[in-house]
Design a protein around this motif. Structure first.
Motif, PDB file in Angstrom:
ATOM      1  N   ALA A 100      18.282 102.000   0.541  1.00 28.71           N
ATOM      2  CA  ALA A 100      19.467 102.725  -0.386  1.00 28.71           C
ATOM      3  C   ALA A 100      20.458 103.580   0.564  1.00 28.71           C
ATOM      4  O   ALA A 100      19.679 104.466   1.185  1.00 28.71           O
ATOM      5  N   ILE A 101      21.577 103.562   0.308  1.00 29.92           N
ATOM      6  CA  ILE A 101      22.739 104.366   1.035  1.00 29.92           C
ATOM      7  C   ILE A 101      23.125 105.070  -0.167  1.00 29.92           C
ATOM      8  O   ILE A 101      23.563 104.560  -1.124  1.00 29.92           O
ATOM      9  N   VAL A 102      23.448 106.289   0.104  1.00 25.04           N
ATOM     10  CA  VAL A 102      24.227 107.240  -0.784  1.00 25.04           C
ATOM     11  C   VAL A 102      25.535 106.691  -1.052  1.00 25.04           C
ATOM     12  O   VAL A 102      26.470 106.161  -0.279  1.00 25.04           O
ATOM     13  N   TYR A 103      25.921 106.657  -2.354  1.00 23.42           N
ATOM     14  CA  TYR A 103      26.978 105.904  -2.778  1.00 23.42           C
ATOM     15  C   TYR A 103      28.227 106.815  -2.254  1.00 23.42           C
ATOM     16  O   TYR A 103      28.445 108.111  -2.336  1.00 23.42           O
ATOM     17  N   ASP A 159      31.070  98.741   5.075  1.00 25.08           N
ATOM     18  CA  ASP A 159      30.858  99.962   5.597  1.00 25.08           C
ATOM     19  C   ASP A 159      29.169 100.019   5.223  1.00 25.08           C
ATOM     20  O   ASP A 159      28.603 100.837   5.847  1.00 25.08           O
ATOM     21  N   TYR A 160      28.847  99.609   4.013  1.00 23.53           N
ATOM     22  CA  TYR A 160      27.600  99.639   3.685  1.00 23.53           C
ATOM     23  C   TYR A 160      26.635  99.106   4.489  1.00 23.53           C
ATOM     24  O   TYR A 160      25.344  99.446   4.803  1.00 23.53           O
ATOM     25  N   ILE A 161      27.069  97.779   4.978  1.00 20.22           N
ATOM     26  CA  ILE A 161      26.302  97.040   5.816  1.00 20.22           C
ATOM     27  C   ILE A 161      26.256  97.849   7.308  1.00 20.22           C
ATOM     28  O   ILE A 161      25.093  97.559   7.801  1.00 20.22           O
ATOM     29  N   GLU A 162      27.304  98.251   7.629  1.00 18.70           N
ATOM     30  CA  GLU A 162      27.272  98.925   8.894  1.00 18.70           C
ATOM     31  C   GLU A 162      26.279 100.099   9.048  1.00 18.70           C
ATOM     32  O   GLU A 162      25.459 100.371   9.882  1.00 18.70           O
ATOM     33  N   ARG A 163      26.321 100.900   7.761  1.00 16.70           N
ATOM     34  CA  ARG A 163      25.263 101.904   7.560  1.00 16.70           C
ATOM     35  C   ARG A 163      23.993 101.356   7.493  1.00 16.70           C
ATOM     36  O   ARG A 163      22.959 102.148   8.083  1.00 16.70           O
ATOM     37  N   ALA A 164      23.625 100.235   7.333  1.00 18.31           N
ATOM     38  CA  ALA A 164      22.279  99.687   7.148  1.00 18.31           C
ATOM     39  C   ALA A 164      22.093  98.982   8.683  1.00 18.31           C
ATOM     40  O   ALA A 164      20.881  98.169   8.654  1.00 18.31           O
ATOM     41  N   GLY A 165      22.777  99.191   9.485  1.00 16.34           N
ATOM     42  CA  GLY A 165      22.241  98.644  10.890  1.00 16.34           C
ATOM     43  C   GLY A 165      23.258  97.372  11.330  1.00 16.34           C
ATOM     44  O   GLY A 165      23.020  96.772  12.359  1.00 16.34           O
ATOM     45  N   GLY A 166      24.148  96.811  10.428  1.00 14.96           N
ATOM     46  CA  GLY A 166      24.831  95.751  10.820  1.00 14.96           C
ATOM     47  C   GLY A 166      23.918  94.400  10.318  1.00 14.96           C
ATOM     48  O   GLY A 166      22.630  94.486   9.810  1.00 14.96           O
ATOM     49  N   TYR A 167      24.615  93.202  10.270  1.00 12.01           N
ATOM     50  CA  TYR A 167      23.952  92.105  10.023  1.00 12.01           C
ATOM     51  C   TYR A 167      22.671  91.996  11.074  1.00 12.01           C
ATOM     52  O   TYR A 167      22.586  92.210  12.148  1.00 12.01           O
TER      53      TYR A 167
END
Length: 599
Positions: free
Chosen positions: A510-513, A521-529
């Motif tokens: 989970a990433i802060v909205y 942007d959210y995928i990059e915050r999760a470390g990318g594909y």
């Protein structure tokens, strides 16, 4: 048998001829005492002071003799009176039974033994209606100037042996009648006595239990056993056995009919009778029935009994419910042709009305209607991010959503209006037959249209209403302020303030909205594909609806949304190469064969 003599009774004597000796002794002493006192009195009147001392001494001797005789009389009365009153001192000798029975007519039982003890045998309090029969043991107590008791048993001939008096027929008498009979018979022989008879041993016998029971046959019983107990000994009733028409046969005749349903429903002991010597319990199969439906506590079908009335049926159904409309109770009855029916409406609001005593017939049907909306309770529930969650009463077609939210204290600061929803109970209970059918069909066998419908219904939450809480509470849109119904569930969701990134990414979670963030942007915050991510198949699952949308079609993410990146399917390239090579070889072979045949 000699008649009662009041003169003998005055002297405390028994009425037996052998006890006339007591009367004779007392009478003689009374005459001598009276004569002596007469002489003393008469001579005492003639004695003067001038008479000689010898005369005075003789008078004193006579007076002494009179006193002695009177004292002897009193002693004799006090000593032999108790013996004469009861006359039972020699009654403990055993009486030999007749040659055709092994039971002694008169025995001295041990009252404290576990076999015969009063406190051991009596399973419950016996009423005075208990019927005496052969084998019953009694404790007979005679109360007079002295108390004496003995034990005796009713003979096979039905008689009770009272030593030195008589054999008294008692079979078939009740306990109350036995008490009166013994008092009368013993009272003919002894004056001023009271007799009590206490049942201390119950007779034992066999009763056959036949018909619709699990294990029919003979079973031991005693005179305080009831029909239901013996049926229980026989393993209980079969499913198809009668419960209300159980026959008690005695000497080949049906003397009673047990109704165990009424006994167990209402506790009426009359319908669970005692058994007696020679009885046979026969359980027939169920035949006819009667039915009651509607506003009664126990609706359904009941076995018919020939003396059933409307009162009987309503009692079997445990009575009317409070909402029952008793003024119009329908009775549907078959006509004589057995095909058509006739309906009559009865007023059962008055318990004294003749309709309550109306005899019923087999297959009668009774319908008891209910007063509409009797004590109707309408309520809704509100849960989640609300200050006072719980149940709240509503009025039919009047209470709106904002009223309940206001009663519940309003929403909290953590509430998510976008994700809040209402589930309507009556809509959720509707069964979609097509969806239920497709749930049993394998996916491979569905056509494209069926599969699309199945996926849509699987994602759908039953009863979910389309309510925009943001427009309702922030913009005061009256179109969203719906009228609530009974059973509605209002759920105020919590504001998650995150977006979940899952699937083939480096660090799913989970990433802060952030309203300015895009999917990238959210995928990059999760470390990318991840290395095996299928970027082109990325989907967004909307928090409010659960819909899966292609990433390129999503314009704006919201709190609670989920970004899902699927993985590339695993492929075994060597196996694929071998399969391709095999297929090419087969095609070449076919071409070669065709070319050869064509030449």
């Amino acid at each position: 048998m000699r008649p009662y003599n009041p003169l003998l009774g005055y002297f405390g004597c028994s009425k037996q001829p052998k006890y006339y000796l007591f009367f004779f002794n007392k009478l003689c002493l009374l005459i001598l005492s009276a004569r002596a006192w007469y002489n003393v009195i008469m001579k005492g009147l003639t004695i003067t002071n001038h008479q000689s001392p010898t005369t005075k001494c003789a008078h004193r001797v006579q007076r002494t003799h009179a006193v002695t005789i009177f004292i002897c009389f009193l002693l004799l009365c006090s000593v032999d009176l108790p013996y004469a009153q009861t006359g039972l001192q020699g009654m403990r000798l055993p009486f030999r039974a007749s040659a055709d029975t092994t039971m002694d007519r008169f025995q001295t039982f041990d009252l404290n033994s576990p076999v015969f003890g009063v406190n051991q045998i009596m399973e419950g309090t016996l009423s005075d209606s208990y019927i005496v029969g052969p084998g019953d043991g009694f404790l007979i107590t005679v109360w007079g100037k002295r108390v004496d008791s003995f034990q005796t048993t009713v003979t096979p001939e039905g008689k009770l042996f009272i030593p030195q008096i008589a054999e008294i027929p008692v079979a078939g008498l009740t306990l109350a009648a036995l008490q009166d009979t013994l008092t009368t018979e013993i009272g003919k022989f002894f004056f001023d006595v009271r007799v009590s008879a206490t049942l201390v041993r119950l007779r034992r016998f066999q009763v056959y239990v036949l018909g619709g029971v699990l294990t029919p046959g003979p079973y031991p019983a005693h005179a305080v056993k009831r029909t239901q107990e013996l049926i229980g000994q026989a393993g209980g009733l079969l499913d198809e056995a009668s419960v209300r028409n159980i026959q008690i046969k005695r000497h080949g005749q049906v003397v009673e009919t047990a109704d165990l349903l009424r006994f167990n429903r209402k506790g009426d002991i009359r319908f669970n009778p005692y058994v007696q010597d020679g009885d046979m319990i026969f359980v027939p199969l169920k035949t006819d029935s009667i039915t009651v439906q509607g506003a009664v506590w126990a609706p359904g079908g009941y076995e018919f009994r020939k003396d059933d009335t409307m009162t009987t049926l309503i009692k079997l159904a445990q009575g009317f419910r409070p909402e029952a409309y008793q003024r119009e109770v329908e009775l549907v009855r078959f006509n004589d042709d057995g095909v058509t029916t006739s309906t009559s409406v009865l007023d059962l609001s008055d318990v004294t009305d003749m309709a309550w005593r109306m005899p019923l017939r087999p297959d009668d049907q009774v319908f008891v209607r209910a007063v509409p909306r009797w004590h109707e309770t309408l309520q809704v529930s509100i849960t989640g991010e609300i200050r006072y969650p719980g149940l709240y009463a509503i009025e039919r077609k009047a209470t709106r959503l904002t009223e309940i939210i206001e009663k519940a204290g309003g929403i909290t600061e953590e509430a998510s209006l976008l994700e809040s929803f209402i589930v309507r109970a009556d809509t959720a209970r509707i069964v979609d037959t097509e969806y239920e059918r497709l749930k049993e069909v394998p996916i491979q066998e569905m056509n494209p249209e069926e599969y699309a419908f199945f996926k849509m219904k699987a994602r759908e939450q039953r009863g979910l209403m389309s309510i925009d809480f943001h427009r309702l509470l922030q913009e005061n849109d009256p179109a969203e302020d719906v009228i609530l119904k009974n059973g509605d569930e209002i759920v105020i969701a919590i504001d998650r303030e995150t977006v979940l990134v899952s699937g083939a990414v480096a660090s799913p979670g989970a990433i802060v909205y952030n309203s300015a963030f895009t999917i990238t942007d959210y995928i990059e915050r999760a470390g990318g594909y991840g290395w095996n991510a299928r970027k082109g198949k990325t989907r967004v699952i909307k928090a409010k609806t659960g819909d899966r949308i292609k990433a390129k079609n999503v314009k704006q993410l919201g709190p609670g949304d989920t970004i899902w990146v699927p993985e590339k399917p695993y492929r075994d390239w060597w196996s694929l190469f071998l399969q391709g090579l095999s297929t090419a070889g087969q095609i070449a072979t076919i071409i070669l064969v065709v070319d050869t045949v064509s030449k």
